[in-house]
Design a protein around this motif. Structure first.
Motif, short mmCIF file in Angstrom:
data_model
loop_
_atom_site.label_atom_id
_atom_site.label_comp_id
_atom_site.label_asym_id
_atom_site.label_seq_id
_atom_site.Cartn_x
_atom_site.Cartn_y
_atom_site.Cartn_z
N THR A 23 0.83 -1.21 0.00
CA THR A 23 0.00 0.00 0.00
C THR A 23 0.86 1.25 0.00
O THR A 23 0.65 2.18 -0.79
CB THR A 23 -0.93 0.01 1.23
N ALA A 157 -4.40 1.34 -4.16
CA ALA A 157 -3.65 0.47 -3.26
C ALA A 157 -4.52 -0.67 -2.75
O ALA A 157 -4.01 -1.71 -2.31
CB ALA A 157 -3.09 1.28 -2.10
N CYS A 158 -5.81 -0.46 -2.78
CA CYS A 158 -6.76 -1.51 -2.35
C CYS A 158 -6.54 -2.77 -3.19
O CYS A 158 -6.46 -2.69 -4.43
CB CYS A 158 -8.18 -0.99 -2.52
N THR A 165 -7.77 5.00 -2.56
CA THR A 165 -6.58 4.99 -1.69
C THR A 165 -5.46 5.78 -2.36
O THR A 165 -5.19 6.92 -1.98
CB THR A 165 -6.15 3.54 -1.40
#
Length: 333
Positions: A23, A157-158, A165
């Protein structure tokens, strides 16, 4: 309850750490990619804000709205009058807060947010200028804007590539970049920042002057050069500053005598009671001007390893005194 226990049973610490690192790397890459895409549009956006004679109005919905609120707050605290308007509320009356002298910054990752698009024709009719920040340069919001800033990201990033994100991080970074470029062009400095943050530590340091925290009048220990040491000690005791200033007949600060000086004197056997204070005082004492910043007084104390300072006016006359505890109470240190 069974479901909750099952969720804990499925927890994998290594996987959590791996996802966290992924992430952070994905969001870092998204922000880094913005730098290479900055062009003349960014400079034009900065110029629009600088030329704005009204206020900067920021809008967005959902996660973009949260980003917009933060960007508006950052602009406002760095010298640019700004506020946030929710696009849905704008459609029901709040659009009346927007004037022809304003600049609207609209955040939308898709660039197709219905609530935003519904108010843009009115904003344009009013005469306000529009800066859009989207992840889609071909979107309607991007095409309607006077200036469009591209905040597109390669992926979220999810793990599902669904939850905003990386896209919200990129939009926030772009908003911060705008605010920083604008404050620099305005010549916005530390003292300006302190004025908009009077309750913060920097505000206290940059807005508090020596005259605001110094002791004055009868609270200041003060004797003449010919005062016997015994009387000077009584003055030190009465005023509770562990020192006394020594002044000439015109009130100029010419010396200082402290508790530490007394202890050193007592190491030499002698009847010191009748000795004039002028014979044992420190001449040319460390002083600060009453108009200096309190933080400068702290610097003098720290540099000379002392806990008290005499305060003088522009002519060198004693006007007050400072103890390090005064500065601590004022939260300057």
């Amino acid at each position: 309850m069974v479901y909750f226990v099952a969720m804990i049973a499925n927890f994998d610490a290594d996987r959590a750490l791996r996802l966290a690192r992924d992430t952070l790397q994905t969001e870092a890459d998204a922000v880094s990619a913005l730098s290479g895409r900055l062009n003349g549009d960014f400079a034009r956006a900065v110029l629009l804000i600088l030329q704005c004679t009204g206020r900067v109005v920021v809008s967005g919905i959902g996660k973009s709205g949260h980003i917009g609120r933060k960007v508006a707050a950052t602009l406002a605290s760095t010298g640019t009058p700004a506020f946030f308007v929710h696009p849905a509320e704008a459609s029901h009356g709040d659009l009346g807060m927007v004037t022809r002298d304003d600049v609207l910054i609209a955040f939308s990752n898709s660039g197709e947010t219905g609530e935003l698009l519904s108010i843009i024709p009115i904003v344009k009719r009013i005469g306000a200028r529009l800066i859009s920040v989207t992840g889609n340069p071909d979107s309607n919001l991007a095409k309607l804007a006077d200036v469009h800033l591209d905040a597109a990201v390669e992926k979220e990033a999810c793990p599902l590539n669904l939850a905003p994100t990386a896209s919200t991080t990129a939009a926030l970074a772009l908003g911060d970049a705008l605010a920083v470029a604008v404050l620099d062009a305005r010549g916005f400095g530390e003292e300006d920042f302190a004025r908009s943050h009077p309750g913060g530590a920097l505000g206290r340091k940059l807005l508090t002057h020596v005259r605001d925290v110094m002791r004055t009048g009868n609270a200041v220990p003060e004797v003449r050069e010919n005062t016997p040491l015994a009387q000077a000690l009584m003055e030190i005791t009465r005023k509770g500053m562990a020192m006394t200033a020594v002044v000439d007949p015109d009130g100029h600060a010419i010396g200082v005598f402290t508790d530490g000086d007394l202890r050193r004197l007592l190491e030499t056997p002698r009847d010191w009671k009748t000795v004039p204070i002028g014979d044992v005082m420190h001449r040319n004492p460390h002083v600060v001007n009453e108009n200096q910043l309190a933080v400068e007084a702290v610097q003098v104390m720290e540099a000379n390893r002392i806990n008290q300072l005499l305060v003088v006016d522009d002519d060198g006359r004693l006007t007050g005194a400072l103890h390090i505890h005064d500065l601590t109470r004022a939260k300057v240190i």
